[in-house]
Design a protein around this motif. Structure first.
Motif: not given
Length: 233
Positions: A1-20
């Motif tokens: 699953m990727n972040c819908k804001n910056c497309d970073t791969e997600l492994h938690s409830k929040f994006c590690p890059d943008c915090g979305n």
């Protein structure tokens, strides 16, 4: 699953890059109440901003420019919000003596009169324009302090925002008591603006307050001249 804001791969409830957040909650009544509480929050919301700008505007605006920009409401939002409060107050009590006054009831309006009618209905945008003009003269009078034009414009947004609240307070008092005191609010707004601008550049120097007053007055005069020029040409 990727972040819908910056497309970073997600492994938690929040994006590690943008915090979305990985999953946004649906907007419901609880969400609306939370947003209102966030805006009005006394620590970093509109009430806190008003308190800090009333008690010590110079120091707090300097801190906003150079140290911490999360403690006060964003300046553009602040001036638009306070202008809306003023417009709401004078409309609900039908206050006729506004700080920019014109009777636009006639049908045959010149360009300048149409502009003044627009100003009365759009104080938020008009205050930004007036703030730009006052900032120009302030920059000219206080050029040795090395603040750039846009930093001084931020000062104007905060200062004029509090001025609008002062106008709102006196308009509210006039609406409740029916005593014509709104013009006193206009005078108090000028006094506050002069004090706040002078304090920003150094509260211990009388000359700073004199220059602040001249910058404020020249900004208003220039706005009026521009309206007349637009009407003529």
């Amino acid at each position: 699953m990727n972040c819908k804001n910056c497309d970073t791969e997600l492994h938690s409830k929040f994006c590690p890059d943008c915090g979305n957040p990985s999953n946004l909650k649906r907007i419901d009544g609880h969400y609306i109440i939370h947003e209102i509480e966030h805006v009005l929050h006394f620590e970093r919301g509109i009430l806190y901003t008003i308190k800090e700008l009333v008690l010590n505007p110079g120091q707090n605006i300097r801190n906003y420019l150079s140290e911490n920009r999360s403690r006060l409401v964003k300046p553009i939002i602040f001036i638009i919000l306070t202008s809306l409060i003023y417009s709401f107050t004078i409309n609900i009590f039908h206050i006729e003596k506004q700080y920019i006054q014109f009777d636009g009831s006639g049908t045959d309006l010149s360009t300048s009169k149409k502009i003044l009618v627009w100003v009365q209905g759009h104080y938020g945008y008009a205050n930004i324009i007036i703030g730009i003009l006052i900032a120009f003269y302030t920059k000219m009078f206080f050029k040795k302090y090395k603040y750039n034009f846009f930093e001084i414009l931020i000062v104007m947004c905060f200062v004029l925002g509090i001025s609008m609240l002062i106008y709102s307070f006196f308009a509210l008092a006039e609406g409740i008591t029916h005593f014509e005191i709104s013009q006193i609010g206009g005078i108090m707004g000028v006094i506050y603006s002069t004090w706040a601008i002078g304090q920003f550049f150094g509260k211990g120097k009388l000359l700073n307050y004199v220059k602040a007053l001249f910058a404020y007055i020249l900004g208003l005069i220039t706005f009026t001249i521009l309206v007349v020029i637009i009407d003529v040409y």
